[in-house]
Structures are given as structure tokens and as C-alpha cells.
Design an enzyme around this catalytic site. Structure first.
Site, PDB file in Angstrom:
ATOM      1  N   CYS A   1      63.907 -14.805   1.846  1.00 19.00           N
ATOM      2  CA  CYS A   1      62.934 -15.708   1.235  1.00 19.00           C
ATOM      3  C   CYS A   1      63.319 -17.169   1.436  1.00 19.00           C
ATOM      4  CB  CYS A   1      62.853 -15.434  -0.260  1.00 19.00           C
ATOM      5  SG  CYS A   1      62.488 -13.741  -0.647  1.00 19.00           S
TER       6      CYS A   1
ATOM      7  N   ARG B   1      63.169 -17.516   9.261  1.00 17.78           N
ATOM      8  CA  ARG B   1      63.948 -16.599   8.424  1.00 17.78           C
ATOM      9  C   ARG B   1      63.205 -15.289   8.184  1.00 17.78           C
ATOM     10  NH1 ARG B   1      67.887 -19.404   5.593  1.00 17.78           N
ATOM     11  NH2 ARG B   1      67.925 -17.830   3.969  1.00 17.78           N
TER      12      ARG B   1
ATOM     13  N   TRP C   1      60.145 -12.391   1.402  1.00 14.12           N
ATOM     14  CA  TRP C   1      60.541 -11.220   2.190  1.00 14.12           C
ATOM     15  C   TRP C   1      60.711 -10.112   1.162  1.00 14.12           C
ATOM     16  CZ3 TRP C   1      61.805  -9.728   7.182  1.00 14.12           C
ATOM     17  CH2 TRP C   1      62.675  -8.646   7.320  1.00 14.12           C
TER      18      TRP C   1
ATOM     19  N   ASN D   1      64.356 -17.300  -5.224  1.00 17.43           N
ATOM     20  CA  ASN D   1      65.047 -16.497  -4.205  1.00 17.43           C
ATOM     21  C   ASN D   1      66.193 -15.770  -4.879  1.00 17.43           C
ATOM     22  OD1 ASN D   1      63.506 -17.572  -2.216  1.00 17.43           O
ATOM     23  ND2 ASN D   1      65.140 -18.732  -1.228  1.00 17.43           N
ATOM     24  N   GLY D   2      66.477 -14.568  -4.420  1.00 13.01           N
ATOM     25  CA  GLY D   2      67.611 -13.828  -4.991  1.00 13.01           C
ATOM     26  C   GLY D   2      67.110 -12.560  -5.648  1.00 13.01           C
TER      27      GLY D   2
ATOM     28  N   GLU E   1      80.459   1.646  17.603  1.00 10.85           N
ATOM     29  CA  GLU E   1      79.702   0.427  17.328  1.00 10.85           C
ATOM     30  C   GLU E   1      80.399  -0.797  17.948  1.00 10.85           C
ATOM     31  OE1 GLU E   1      76.852  -0.320  16.537  1.00 10.85           O
ATOM     32  OE2 GLU E   1      76.922  -2.350  15.747  1.00 10.85           O
TER      33      GLU E   1
ATOM     34  N   LYS F   1      78.726  -3.223  20.690  1.00 12.55           N
ATOM     35  CA  LYS F   1      78.632  -4.685  20.536  1.00 12.55           C
ATOM     36  C   LYS F   1      79.161  -5.367  21.790  1.00 12.55           C
ATOM     37  CE  LYS F   1      76.474  -4.911  18.060  1.00 12.55           C
ATOM     38  NZ  LYS F   1      75.707  -4.008  17.499  1.00 12.55           N
TER      39      LYS F   1
ATOM     40  N   GLU G   1      76.909  -4.819  24.898  1.00 15.35           N
ATOM     41  CA  GLU G   1      75.600  -5.469  24.781  1.00 15.35           C
ATOM     42  C   GLU G   1      75.650  -6.945  25.170  1.00 15.35           C
ATOM     43  OE1 GLU G   1      72.903  -3.583  21.231  1.00 15.35           O
ATOM     44  OE2 GLU G   1      74.749  -4.530  20.571  1.00 15.35           O
TER      45      GLU G   1
ATOM     46  N   HIS H   1      92.038  14.417  26.380  1.00 11.82           N
ATOM     47  CA  HIS H   1      91.233  15.453  27.045  1.00 11.82           C
ATOM     48  C   HIS H   1      90.396  14.866  28.184  1.00 11.82           C
ATOM     49  CE1 HIS H   1      92.535  18.332  24.120  1.00 11.82           C
ATOM     50  NE2 HIS H   1      92.130  17.556  23.134  1.00 11.82           N
TER      51      HIS H   1
ATOM     52  N   LYS I   1      65.039  -6.704  20.708  1.00 17.14           N
ATOM     53  CA  LYS I   1      65.414  -6.520  19.302  1.00 17.14           C
ATOM     54  C   LYS I   1      64.692  -5.317  18.702  1.00 17.14           C
ATOM     55  CE  LYS I   1      67.534  -7.698  15.607  1.00 17.14           C
ATOM     56  NZ  LYS I   1      68.951  -7.340  15.603  1.00 17.14           N
TER      57      LYS I   1
END
Ligand code: G6P
Length: 605
Positions: free
Chosen positions: A2, A27, A75, A99-100, A481, A485, A488, A504, A600
Site C-alpha cells: 500500500c 509498488r 494492496w 498502511n500496515g 533455490e 537464483k 537466473e 552417486h 516475472k
């Protein structure tokens, strides 16, 4: 997430607010609204979707002379993106933007409803405005009522409040969410915003409000107090001059900013869910787990790694059988689906074509469905029976970081939730896990010492014929992951592998030009993983060990903190692999935020 703007002065507040909100568009938001207060008359406009809709709705309002105004881009976190859930929220004679997340909003709402207040939204924010008006009845003045109200709120907030009979004031408060105040000393204008960019061009210096600070502005003065109620010194800082830098808050890349945001967004994601002695998810009905013998987790890309990582937690903690599926595989494998399976889709965007298609198959087979997603009203959320929103805010870097962190913490909490409703966890163990969850945001804080160390070390990892990220147990999906990263954004070949499996096959590749990034936590399979790393060292692979315990034979070593729970080690090591990948890519002069060939949101098969 937000965004907030506020204005007090002689220019058209409508135009200042709308321009300010435009600056916050990056945002992400799903609805927006403004209120202008002039001569004790409120003009409020709200709309769903893009800001142009709000511009169109408010086009007949023209504001001449002095006014105050507040604006917001929302948001969705509590309640769908609708006009009634959009801010400003209104009472009898008060409008606010916020916000929050207000953690205790449900208790407060119950009390206010009992006193006769009517709610017109599903948001946590609306309680603030009614609570303030309730407090006003027993307070000597507005400021005391405002003060009393913010002390009754638990959670995070940046808020602006305006009141019909005080059309020359804006009340403000900050706790946990950013709020900035800018003054033009010559004109007496006051500006508020939740980040720098709306303020650039209006003021040269600003006050970055601190947690606990609150007060009001009235055109002549800024009245600023700390949490103890004492007046505080107003410390001005220079604003950045470039809007692009302002949007990145001074970080070199959005990915870097998003890595640094992880502590905050994970706090937001935990808030109101990890309570003192239980896990609560208001958005789901516990009966969805009735008759369920298996949880099927389905996702793509980074989200697949959270699925795989959490499968360890579901079986270990909630004693529930789990299977993990790639969306792109599941949809074509003619899977056997039975109604005792809960189908959980995990997606940052909520739009990934393969995950969505798999969800449709599960629905058609009559399975109960749950989405773990960062975008309310996305296709996956709309199609699922229930959804739990991660609260990462918009993620701009194509290489996902904070979305991964928030998904992971939701799934960790969900594994405890299932254990709790099935009575599979002892009270003491649950307490320990809850304590661990509350500690996670601390482990995600990036220290300059750590970042500098990784920056320096990254220069040794710019070539080679390949990288192996290795780990065991839940550190294996984290290794996957880490490798994802790195590949990518650096375009270097990297793989994630279970440390115990290297012998192995992959160990045949070991030589000094094979880089091993080894995740060596102290709380799970320490000795076993250590032996696996030594096996690679003995074959002359170049090894970087990430561990809280010294490792003599490592070529490079990144020391993490000593924690009492492996999940705290998990989150700290996650930050390390993210930073390492980013620093390698920056040295290779790649566009970290928009790597070649990647998108994305992948809405095609
Ligand atoms: C794309 C993105 C990845 C993401 C994957 C799944 O490939 O580049 O970062 O992990 O899609 O996306 P989702 O939105 O479903 O999590």
C-alpha cells in the site's frame, strides 16, 4: 504494497494527491482513493483497478484555495479489492488512510459492534476510525482521542487522519510502516508520503518519522511526539533528487531492495497469525482438513522450492503425508486423484499457466483446494476454495526473493496449524515453534558486515565449469533455490543437489573449477553433511561453506549465526545465497532485475 500520500496547503490538494499516488504505482495496488477536506466539506472518491479510474471519477472536483487531503493505494490483505475496502475509511466525521496491519482488529471490531458501530468494509483499517470516534466521546480534545486510539492498536501502521471540524489539520502516526513528512517552510505546505518519490520536487528536506512517533500538522507547526508522549526534535534529511533511485530506496537493484525488505514483509506475514500460543488463519475454515489423508503441493519455479521445502515440515510436524508436483508435469501425468487429498497451489503471481491448469484439474476431480498466493483476486485465488495471502507486496525483480521468504513462512505456519487442529503436537513443542517463527524476521535483517563479506568473496566465483549448491533435509530445497537464483541472474551453470547424493554421480565432476556452495547448519544432520562436504574437498573441488561452525578445509567460509532451531538457520542461509547470487551477477554486469529470457509472470505453457 500500500501507499499513502497527504497534503495541506493552498495548491489543489486533489492534483497533489493524484500525482503522489501515481509515483507510488510501481509498488503495486488493486484499488485507490482520496479525500479532500475543504471548508469542513469532505469530497471522497474511490475506485478499483488503475489510478486512471480514480482520475476519471474525481474529474469534476476542482479545489481552489486552502485544503487538506489524504490518499491511498491499496494492496489487498484483509478483504477483497473492492471500493468499500479501498481507503480512505470513514466514520461520522473522520476519514483515515492506513498502511500496515492491525493485529488486534477483530477484538476491537467486536467491541465496537457491541457499542453499535456499523462496519462497511472487511478491512482491519476501519476499526481505527470508529475507535477514534468512540474515544472522542470521553476525551478532552481530538489530540487526546487520537493518542488514546493509537495506544490501543497492536501491529503495524502508518496512518493519516482528518476531521470535518478541524479542516486545517492532519493527524499522523507511525509504527512499523514507513511515513515521511516534508515541509515547505516558505509556503507552509505540508506533505506526507510512505516513500520518497511523491515528495521529490515539492520539498528538499524531510523528516523520516520513527516508530512510535505521532502528532499533527496545522500549516504553521509540526507537532511531533514520541511513544512516551514527549515532544521530539525534528530531524530533517535531504531527499534524493532522482525518482528512479527514490523508487529503489537507494538500492542498486529492486532485487537488492527486496532482499532487504524480507525482514519486514515476513513480519507482516506472521502478524495476527502466529499468536502467543497458537497459529490462526482467519481466512480458512479448519474443517477443510477433515477427512484429508494427503496434502498435494503444486507449483512452478521458486514456488516449487517452497513446496518441496515445506513437505519436510508437513511430514515432520503435522504428521501428514505430502506429495509435491511441478505444475507443468502434474497436468499431463494422468494423476490419480482422490477426494481425501487437499490440493494446495503455491504461486507468487497467482497467474502461472501450468499451476492454474493443475488447479483446474484438481477442482474438476472434486478435490478441496487452497491457494498460497501473493496477489488477491488473481486467477488462482479466485478459483481456489480458500486462500492464504502472503504479504510480500509487489516483487519487481524477476528472480524471486521476498515472495519465496513469505511463502516459506506461511507454509511453516500452516504445517503447525495442521498439527494443532489434529492434536499432533505437544504444547511445549508448539510454543518452541511459535517462538522460532517470531524470531525469523531478526534472522532476515541484512547486516553490512555480511553483505560486505559476500561482495568481496563474489569476485572468486565468476567463472568455472559449474556450481553445485548442496544441502541435506530442508536445506536441499534451499540448495535448489540458491542454484536457481545464481543461474537466473548470472547465467552460470549451477545445480542444487542433496549433499548425500553427490557420491552417486556428480562427484565425478569434482576439480578445482567446480565450485561447491555447501549449506552446513548445526541443528540438523551436521556430521553427515560435513562428511559429504569433505568427500568433495578430498577430490579438490573448490568449496565455500556456509555454516555457524568453523570448517577448516573450506576454501571460503561464510559464518552464519548460531541459532537453536534449524529453521532460523534456513532463513539466514537463504539470505546468504540470495546475496551471493546477486553479487556475482552484478560483477558480471548483468541486468539483475530483468535477466535475459525470463519473465516475472509466465501465463503461457
Ligand atoms: C516465473 C518466475 C519465477 C517464478 C515462477 C513461478 O518463472 O520468473 O520467479 O518462481 O514463474 O511463478 P509463480 O508466480 O507461480 O510463483
Amino acid at each position: 504494497m500500500c501507499g499513502i500520500v497527504g497534503y495541506l496547503g493552498n495548491q489543489s490538494s486533489k492534483d497533489i494527491l493524484l500525482d503522489g499516488l501515481k509515483e507510488l504505482e510501481y509498488r503495486g495496488y488493486d484499488s485507490a482513493g482520496i479525500t479532500v477536506l475543504k471548508d469542513s466539506n469532505f469530497s471522497i472518491y474511490k475506485s478499483v483497478g488503475k489510478l486512471n479510474n480514480l482520475v476519471e471519477k474525481s474529474k469534476n472536483l476542482s479545489v481552489d484555495g486552502f485544503s487538506v487531503g489524504i490518499g491511498h493505494t491499496r494492496w489487498a490483505t484483509h478483504g477483497k479489492p473492492t471500493e468499500s475496502n479501498a481507503h480512505p475509511h470513514i466514520g461520522e466525521a473522520t476519514h483515515i488512510v492506513h498502511n500496515g496491519i492491525i493485529e488486534n482488529y477483530q477484538e476491537l471490531k467486536k467491541e465496537l459492534i457491541a457499542k453499535g458501530y456499523r462496519f462497511s468494509s472487511q478491512t482491519d483499517t476501519e476499526v481505527i476510525v470508529h475507535l477514534f470516534e468512540e474515544n472522542l466521546k470521553s476525551s478532552k480534545d481530538t489530540f487526546s482521542a487520537f493518542n488514546k486510539t493509537i495506544f490501543q492498536l497492536d501491529g503495524a501502521y502508518a496512518l493519516l487522519l482528518i476531521k470535518k471540524d478541524e479542516p486545517e489539520k492532519i493527524y499522523f502516526a507511525k509504527e512499523g510502516s514507513p511515513l515521511i513528512l516534508g515541509t515547505n517552510r516558505e509556503t507552509g505546505e505540508q506533505f506526507f508520503a510512505s516513500s520518497d518519490s511523491p515528495l521529490i520536487g515539492h520539498v528538499a528536506e524531510v523528516i523520516y518519522l520513527q516508530d512510535g512517533e505521532f502528532g499533527y500538522v496545522d500549516g504553521k507547526n509540526i507537532n511531533l511526539f514520541n511513544g512516551a508522549g514527549d515532544e521530539v526534535e525534528q530531524v530533517y534529511k535531504k531527499l534524493p533528487e532522482n525518482r528512479e533511485i527514490a523508487q529503489k530506496d537507494g538500492y542498486r537493484f529492486f532485487m537488492e531492495k527486496e532482499i532487504y525488505e524480507q525482514s519486514q514483509v515476513v513480519s507482516d506475514t506472521i502478524m495476527g497469525r502466529a499468536l502467543d500460543s497458537s497459529i490462526e488463519f482467519d481466512e480458512i475454515d479448519p474443517t477443510i482438513f477433515d477427512g484429508i489423508n494427503e496434502i498435494k503441493l503444486c507449483a512452478c519455479g521458486t514456488s516449487y522450492h517452497t513446496a518441496l521445502a515445506s513437505s519436510y515440515l508437513f511430514e515432520r510436524i503435522s504428521k501428514t503425508r505430502v506429495s509435491v508436483e511441478f505444475g507443468s508435469e502434474f497436468r499431463y501425468k494422468d494423476p490419480l486423484l482422490t477426494k481425501d487429498t487437499l490440493f494446495v497451489s503455491i504461486s507468487q503471481s497467482g497467474e502461472t499457466a501450468d499451476t492454474l491448469a493443475s488447479l483446474k484439474m484438481a477442482k474438476n476431480a472434486g478435490l478441496k483446494t487452497l491457494a498460497i498466493c501473493n496477489v488477491d483476486n488473481s486467477s488462482i485465488v479466485r478459483l481456489s476454495d480458500y486462500s492464504i495471502l502472503t504479504r510480500a507486496g509487489v516483487e519487481k525483480g524477476v528472480a524471486s526473493t521476498k515472495a519465496f521468504a513469505t511463502q516459506m513462512v506461511v507454509l511453516y505456519m500452516l504445517s503447525l496449524y495442521v498439527a494443532q487442529i489434529r492434536n499432533n503436537i505437544e504444547k511445549e513443542r508448539l510454543q518452541k515453534e511459535l517462538h522460532t517463527i517470531r524470531e525469523i524476521p531478526n534472522t532476515l535483517t541484512v547486516t553490512s558486515k555480511l553483505h560486505e563479506k559476500i561482495k568481496r568473496l563474489s569476485k572468486r566465483y565468476l567463472h568455472g565449469h559449474g556450481f553445485f549448491f548442496i544441502g541435506r533435509d530442508i536445506f536441499y530445497p534451499l540448495a535448489l533455490e540458491g542454484a536457481l537464483k545464481l543461474k537466473e541472474i548470472s547465467y552460470l551453470h549451477s545445480e542444487g543437489y542433496p549433499a548425500g547424493e553427490m557420491k552417486h554421480g556428480p562427484i565425478a565432476l569434482a576439480d578445482p573449477e567446480l565450485f561447491t556452495i555447501a549449506l552446513l547448519p548445526q541443528n540438523i544432520l551436521y556430521e553427515k553433511t560435513k562428511s559429504n562436504i569433505e568427500e568433495l574437498g578430498a577430490r579438490d573441488s573448490t568449496i565455500c561453506v556456509i555454516s555457524p561452525k568453523s570448517f577448516e578445509l573450506a576454501d571460503d567460509f561464510i559464518r552464519t549465526s548460531s541459532h537453536s532451531h534449524y529453521m532460523l538457520e534456513f532463513f539466514e542461509m537463504m539470505v546468504v545465497v540470495q546475496l551471493l547470487s546477486m553479487e556475482v551477477a552484478i560483477r558480471l554486469q548483468n541486468d539483475v532485475d530483468m535477466p535475459r529470457n525470463l519473465a516475472k509472470s509466465v501465463t503461457v505453457e
